[in-house]
Every structure is written in structure tokens, then in C-alpha cells.
Scaffold this active site. Sequence first.
Site, mmCIF file in Angstrom:
data_model
loop_
_atom_site.group_PDB
_atom_site.id
_atom_site.type_symbol
_atom_site.label_atom_id
_atom_site.label_comp_id
_atom_site.label_asym_id
_atom_site.label_seq_id
_atom_site.Cartn_x
_atom_site.Cartn_y
_atom_site.Cartn_z
ATOM 1 N N LEU A 16 0.833 -1.212 0.000
ATOM 2 C CA LEU A 16 0.000 0.000 0.000
ATOM 3 C C LEU A 16 0.865 1.259 0.000
ATOM 4 C CD1 LEU A 16 -2.457 -1.117 2.819
ATOM 5 C CD2 LEU A 16 -3.159 -0.554 0.500
ATOM 6 N N ARG B 282 -14.638 7.897 -14.342
ATOM 7 C CA ARG B 282 -14.153 6.560 -13.968
ATOM 8 C C ARG B 282 -15.338 5.689 -13.571
ATOM 9 N NH1 ARG B 282 -9.815 8.652 -9.644
ATOM 10 N NH2 ARG B 282 -8.244 9.495 -11.065
ATOM 11 N N TYR C 279 2.414 9.296 -12.011
ATOM 12 C CA TYR C 279 1.933 8.314 -11.037
ATOM 13 C C TYR C 279 1.273 7.138 -11.747
ATOM 14 C CZ TYR C 279 -1.419 6.570 -7.512
ATOM 15 O OH TYR C 279 -2.189 5.803 -6.680
ATOM 16 N N GLU D 176 -6.252 5.226 -12.012
ATOM 17 C CA GLU D 176 -5.600 6.139 -12.961
ATOM 18 C C GLU D 176 -4.830 5.404 -14.046
ATOM 19 O OE1 GLU D 176 -3.617 9.615 -11.836
ATOM 20 O OE2 GLU D 176 -5.125 10.148 -10.375
ATOM 21 N N LYS E 77 -13.333 24.861 -3.548
ATOM 22 C CA LYS E 77 -12.840 25.224 -4.882
ATOM 23 C C LYS E 77 -13.127 24.122 -5.892
ATOM 24 C CE LYS E 77 -9.150 28.182 -3.248
ATOM 25 N NZ LYS E 77 -7.725 28.295 -2.975
ATOM 26 N N TYR F 190 -3.268 23.302 -9.352
ATOM 27 C CA TYR F 190 -2.252 22.241 -9.303
ATOM 28 C C TYR F 190 -0.916 22.642 -9.934
ATOM 29 C CZ TYR F 190 -5.901 18.780 -8.170
ATOM 30 O OH TYR F 190 -6.908 18.059 -7.563
#
Length: 363
Positions: free
Chosen positions: A76, A318, A163, A121, A227, A308
Site C-alpha cells: 500500500l 471513472r 503516477y 488512474e 474550490k 495544481y
Amino acid sequence: MNIVILGCGGFIGSHLLDRLLSTTDHKIVGWDPESSKIRKHLENPNFTLHQRYVDDPETQQDLREAVAEGDVVINLAAICNPSEYNTNPISVIKSNLFDVYPIVELCVEYKRWLISFSTSECYGRTLSSYVGDTTYENPDLYELKEDETPLIMGPIVNQRWTYACAKQMVERLVYAHHKEDGLPFTVVRPLNFFGPRMDYIPQRDGDGVPRVLACFMGALLNGDPMKLVDGGKARRTIVSIYEAVDAICRMLDNPEKANGHAFNIGNRNNEVTMAELADMMRKTYAKITGDPSYEDYPIIEVSSEEFYGEGYEDCDRRMPDISKAKELLGWEPKIALEDVLLDTMTYFHNEYAGAMKPAQVAE
Ligand code: UGA
């Protein structure tokens, strides 16, 4: 069973320990530099914590022994926060790929079952988004099927994908070892697990930008506006952490069914846009606090570049196909998003008393 868990002190790990240590006699050896989320387990005789990073040189020797004696290794350990993918890409690639490599190799050497936590992802963006079909009329262009859907990521200048790409490489490494060396493996692709102890609340117990649940919750607690990134159009399906842990336990109970597969773990019925999520969260918070003014809590829009930084790109949608988990593990999530939010937000509210009132928000 003897279970080795790397990253046992994080959000998922802490809930997995809660379940395993209260309902089984499994012996667990864990690694995590952080122990604040698992303090209550530190004295449990069935649990040993090595409070170190995976890439600590001392970890290597202890880990070899633990893997040799273990029945299953659950990884993990990860940097899994989108705000770091484009701002801290080398660390993201290292922790999610190169630090994992020795763990995979040890499992191959001792032929130990590896449950490798990956990510939704890995799918990248939907095919729909690439052909410009925002109506999502054709499920073949957006539904995510573990063994069929292509994994498509954007260009290298969009470092958001560091990632996803590192995680995909680990999946491929693990699968290659399964085919060539008979490594027993299970890949888990989580789709937005929500629950108590997720991430941290900005300005309270951490700096930076956590994932969306903690961002919105932090805004409500700190008296800042919520936001919405790029208008809040992105969609996510949200699953309760308790049901996600249930899926992992079913894997542990049925190694012969879980071995050799990747599983989507998500809840198809809990799909929302981020704009809808923000609205649900402020309404839920009005209920929790008994203060109806939270129903109109300020929500503002910000660009992804502003929020970001450069190189962010979003996953548009997804929607997991979970028929494999249903068929092989008998797993089907049922907890509605309203209940997930009520439970999770009540936890955060109780934990972080002293929230400011909406009237105090600087708009
Ligand atoms: C992240 C991780 O990258 C995945 O690996 C992980 O599986 C997933 O979380 C998860 O929790 O399962 P993502 O869903 O993109 O992926 O992460 P979030 O930070 O929770 O963002 C979700 C959406 O909310 C994005 O569209 C983001 O732009 C938006 N967002 C985030 C806001 O609109 N406002 C915020 O304050 C924060």
C-alpha cells in the site's frame, strides 16, 4: 496467515488493520514511517510495526525475513496525491515504481502472493474524452474493464501521468513475473475510496493539497470557500472504505480466486461530478452541524493550472466494470454516497472541533 503490509499506517492500511486485527488471528508485520492513524494497534500482540520507509536500507534485511515467513505481501506504500504528480514527479516515480521493484523481486524469489495496490488512474482518460464525446452515449468508450480497456495516458509534458505510468509499469512487471516465474499476484485498482482518516486537513495537520474529500472538508472546517477545479465537471464514483476493505478481506479469504487477477474496486451507483459532490458535502455539513446556512456555503471555480500548477490533466470519468469482483469474490458495494459522506464528515467534524461559521468566510 502471516501478512506483510507495506504502508500499513495510511488511510487504507489503517482501516485494513482495524478489520484484520479485530476479526482474525492473522499475524501482521507492517512498515510505515507514520503511526498516527494506527496508534490503537501498536500494543496488539498480533501486530509488529517497523516505523521506517520502504527505501530505508535497514528495511531491506527485515523485509526479506518477513517475506520469507509471510503468506502474503500487501503493498500500500505510495505517493498517491494528484497535487504531487506534476510538482514532485521524480519522487512520485521513485516511490511508486523503483521502491516497489525490490518488493516484487522478493516475492518472486520466495514465490509469495503479492497483493499490489495500483490505481484507477492506470486507465488514464476515457476513450470518449479523446474522441470528444462528452455525451458518453457509448459505454464501450468509457466503462473501465480490467482486462479489455486500453490504458491511455497523455504526453510527458503533462506530468499528471507520472503516477499512473509508474503504477502501470508495476502492474506489467508483476504480470510478467506471474507469466514467466509463476508469481502469485492480485492487482487492486481502487476507485475513490472515501472514509474517516482519509488524507489530512490542510492548515490543521498538514500542508499542501490533499485529495478532493479532504480539500472540501478542510474548506468547510477552516472557513474557506470550496474550490471547483475547471468547473467541477470531472466525474468520480465513490466507494465506502469499509466496503473496500471487505473486498480485500474476500481476496485474503479466497486466494485461489483472487490469484492472477486485477480487480476494479469501486461503486458504480455512487457517481457524481465534483460540482455535485461539493453541493452534497455542504448540505451534509448543514445536517451534521444543524446550521442550515452551510447549505449555501461558498463554492468558487479555479483553473487546474492555478490549483495544481503546470502539467495537470484530469481523468474525466471513472465508471468501473465490477463484474469480476462480483463473480469471483461475491463482492458488491451497497453503501450510498449520502451515507458515506454523513459517516465520513461526522468523523472529521468531531475530530476537528472549532469549525468557523459560514458568515466568517472571506469570499
Ligand atoms: C486520486 C489518485 O490519483 C488515485 O490514484 C486514487 O485512486 C484516487 O485519488 C482515489 O482516491 O481513489 P483523483 O480522483 O483524481 O485521483 O483525486 P482527487 O484529488 O480526489 O480529485 C478528484 C477530482 O476533484 C479532480 O477532478 C480534481 O481536479 C477535483 N478537485 C480536487 C476539486 O475540484 N477541488 C479540490 O479542492 C480538489
